[in-house]
Structures are given as structure tokens and as C-alpha cells.
Design a protein around this motif. Structure first.
Motif, short mmCIF file in Angstrom:
data_model
loop_
_atom_site.label_atom_id
_atom_site.label_comp_id
_atom_site.label_asym_id
_atom_site.label_seq_id
_atom_site.Cartn_x
_atom_site.Cartn_y
_atom_site.Cartn_z
N LYS A 58 0.82 -1.23 0.00
CA LYS A 58 0.00 0.00 0.00
C LYS A 58 0.84 1.27 0.00
CE LYS A 58 -3.83 -2.31 2.09
NZ LYS A 58 -5.05 -2.23 2.82
N GLY A 59 2.15 1.13 -0.21
CA GLY A 59 3.03 2.29 -0.22
C GLY A 59 3.00 3.03 -1.55
N ASP A 60 3.77 4.10 -1.65
CA ASP A 60 3.83 4.91 -2.87
C ASP A 60 4.47 4.18 -4.04
OD1 ASP A 60 2.65 6.99 -1.50
OD2 ASP A 60 4.56 7.97 -1.01
N ALA A 61 5.40 3.28 -3.77
CA ALA A 61 6.11 2.55 -4.83
C ALA A 61 6.20 1.06 -4.46
CB ALA A 61 7.50 3.14 -5.05
N PRO A 62 5.07 0.33 -4.55
CA PRO A 62 5.10 -1.09 -4.14
C PRO A 62 6.04 -1.91 -5.01
CG PRO A 62 3.03 -0.55 -5.22
CD PRO A 62 3.78 0.73 -5.07
N LEU A 63 6.49 -3.03 -4.46
CA LEU A 63 7.38 -3.92 -5.21
C LEU A 63 6.66 -4.46 -6.43
CD1 LEU A 63 8.89 -5.95 -2.24
CD2 LEU A 63 9.91 -4.02 -3.44
N GLY A 64 7.41 -4.74 -7.50
CA GLY A 64 6.85 -5.28 -8.72
C GLY A 64 6.31 -6.69 -8.53
N SER A 65 5.51 -7.13 -9.46
CA SER A 65 4.89 -8.46 -9.35
C SER A 65 5.92 -9.58 -9.46
CB SER A 65 3.82 -8.63 -10.42
OG SER A 65 4.41 -8.52 -11.71
N LYS A 66 7.06 -9.33 -10.08
CA LYS A 66 8.09 -10.37 -10.23
C LYS A 66 9.12 -10.35 -9.10
CE LYS A 66 7.76 -10.75 -15.21
NZ LYS A 66 8.47 -10.76 -16.47
N HIS A 67 9.00 -9.41 -8.18
CA HIS A 67 9.94 -9.32 -7.06
C HIS A 67 9.69 -10.48 -6.11
CE1 HIS A 67 12.03 -7.82 -3.51
NE2 HIS A 67 12.68 -7.02 -4.32
N PRO A 68 10.75 -11.13 -5.63
CA PRO A 68 10.55 -12.23 -4.68
C PRO A 68 9.83 -11.73 -3.42
CG PRO A 68 12.85 -12.04 -5.31
CD PRO A 68 12.14 -10.89 -5.93
N PRO A 69 9.10 -12.57 -2.75
CA PRO A 69 8.34 -12.13 -1.58
C PRO A 69 9.20 -11.83 -0.36
CG PRO A 69 8.09 -14.49 -1.89
CD PRO A 69 8.86 -13.97 -3.07
N LYS A 70 10.48 -12.08 -0.43
CA LYS A 70 11.35 -11.84 0.72
C LYS A 70 11.43 -10.35 0.99
CE LYS A 70 14.06 -15.81 -0.52
NZ LYS A 70 15.24 -16.30 -1.13
N VAL A 71 11.41 -10.00 2.25
CA VAL A 71 11.51 -8.59 2.62
C VAL A 71 12.81 -8.41 3.39
CG1 VAL A 71 10.32 -6.65 3.68
CG2 VAL A 71 9.00 -8.52 2.74
N VAL A 72 13.90 -8.63 2.71
CA VAL A 72 15.24 -8.42 3.27
C VAL A 72 15.99 -7.49 2.31
CG1 VAL A 72 15.44 -10.49 4.69
CG2 VAL A 72 15.91 -10.63 2.27
N CYS A 73 15.48 -6.29 2.21
CA CYS A 73 15.95 -5.33 1.20
C CYS A 73 17.46 -5.10 1.24
CB CYS A 73 15.24 -4.00 1.39
SG CYS A 73 13.45 -4.14 1.52
N VAL A 74 17.97 -4.76 2.43
CA VAL A 74 19.39 -4.37 2.53
C VAL A 74 20.33 -5.56 2.42
CG1 VAL A 74 18.93 -2.24 3.79
CG2 VAL A 74 19.27 -4.35 5.05
N LYS A 75 19.79 -6.79 2.44
CA LYS A 75 20.65 -7.96 2.22
C LYS A 75 21.02 -8.04 0.74
CE LYS A 75 20.86 -12.93 2.70
NZ LYS A 75 20.12 -14.15 3.02
N CYS A 76 20.07 -7.77 -0.15
CA CYS A 76 20.31 -7.87 -1.59
C CYS A 76 20.73 -6.53 -2.21
CB CYS A 76 19.06 -8.37 -2.30
SG CYS A 76 18.53 -10.00 -1.76
N HIS A 77 20.05 -5.46 -1.85
CA HIS A 77 20.29 -4.16 -2.46
C HIS A 77 21.22 -3.34 -1.58
CE1 HIS A 77 17.12 -5.06 -5.32
NE2 HIS A 77 16.35 -5.41 -4.32
N LYS A 78 22.37 -3.00 -2.13
CA LYS A 78 23.38 -2.22 -1.39
C LYS A 78 23.41 -0.79 -1.93
CE LYS A 78 24.75 -5.98 0.63
NZ LYS A 78 24.22 -6.32 1.90
N HIS A 79 24.01 0.09 -1.17
CA HIS A 79 24.20 1.47 -1.62
C HIS A 79 25.29 1.50 -2.68
CE1 HIS A 79 21.63 3.39 1.33
NE2 HIS A 79 22.13 2.56 2.24
N ALA A 80 25.07 2.30 -3.73
CA ALA A 80 26.10 2.47 -4.76
C ALA A 80 27.28 3.21 -4.14
CB ALA A 80 25.54 3.25 -5.94
N LYS A 81 28.48 2.86 -4.60
CA LYS A 81 29.68 3.50 -4.04
C LYS A 81 30.06 4.72 -4.80
CE LYS A 81 31.29 -0.69 -2.06
NZ LYS A 81 32.30 -1.58 -1.72
#
Length: 81
Positions: A58-81
């Protein structure tokens, strides 16, 4: 006449087989995930709960339909250097 294989050749073949299998498994497991955007909002995010403020269903930018259901964002997505 067939040439008899030595024990050393058997060991060498086994080691080569194991190395190939390990290389294939490493290649398959080295999945690249996209970085977080480098804007002001995302630079301060360090927890999964902070991501869910916008990326929940229900947020402003929900995850896409193909995104895995895991909610461990910072484990996979890191900050660009």
C-alpha cells in the motif's frame, strides 16, 4: 591392449571434476542485484522497515509483481559506491 590407469590419474580426474562443479556452483550463485538509487531518500536507508514505508503493497512505490516475496531489502540491495 588397454593401458591401465594409475591411482594418480584417478585422483587428478576427481580433483578436476570437483573444481569444475565448484566453479559452476559459484557462477550460478553470483547473482547481481541492482543498487539502491543514489538519491537523498535512499542514502539514509539502512533497515528493511525503512524500505517498507514506500515499498509495501500500500506504499507509494510497491514492489513489482516479479519481485521475490522476501523482505530483506538491505541484504540484496546495497548502496552504490
Amino acid at each position: 591392449m588397454k593401458k591401465k590407469r594409475t591411482g594418480f590419474t584417478d585422483i587428478l580426474n576427481y580433483v578436476a571434476f570437483v573444481v569444475v562443479i565448484l566453479a559452476v556452483l559459484f557462477y550460478l550463485s553470483s547473482k547481481k542485484y541492482p543498487f539502491m538509487p543514489a538519491d537523498g531518500i535512499h542514502r539514509s536507508l539502512n533497515t528493511n522497515q525503512a524500505c517498507l514505508l514506500c515499498h509495501s503493497p500500500k506504499g507509494d512505490a510497491p514492489l513489482g509483481s516479479k519481485h521475490p516475496p522476501k523482505v530483506v531489502c538491505v541484504k540484496c540491495h546495497k548502496h552504490a559506491k
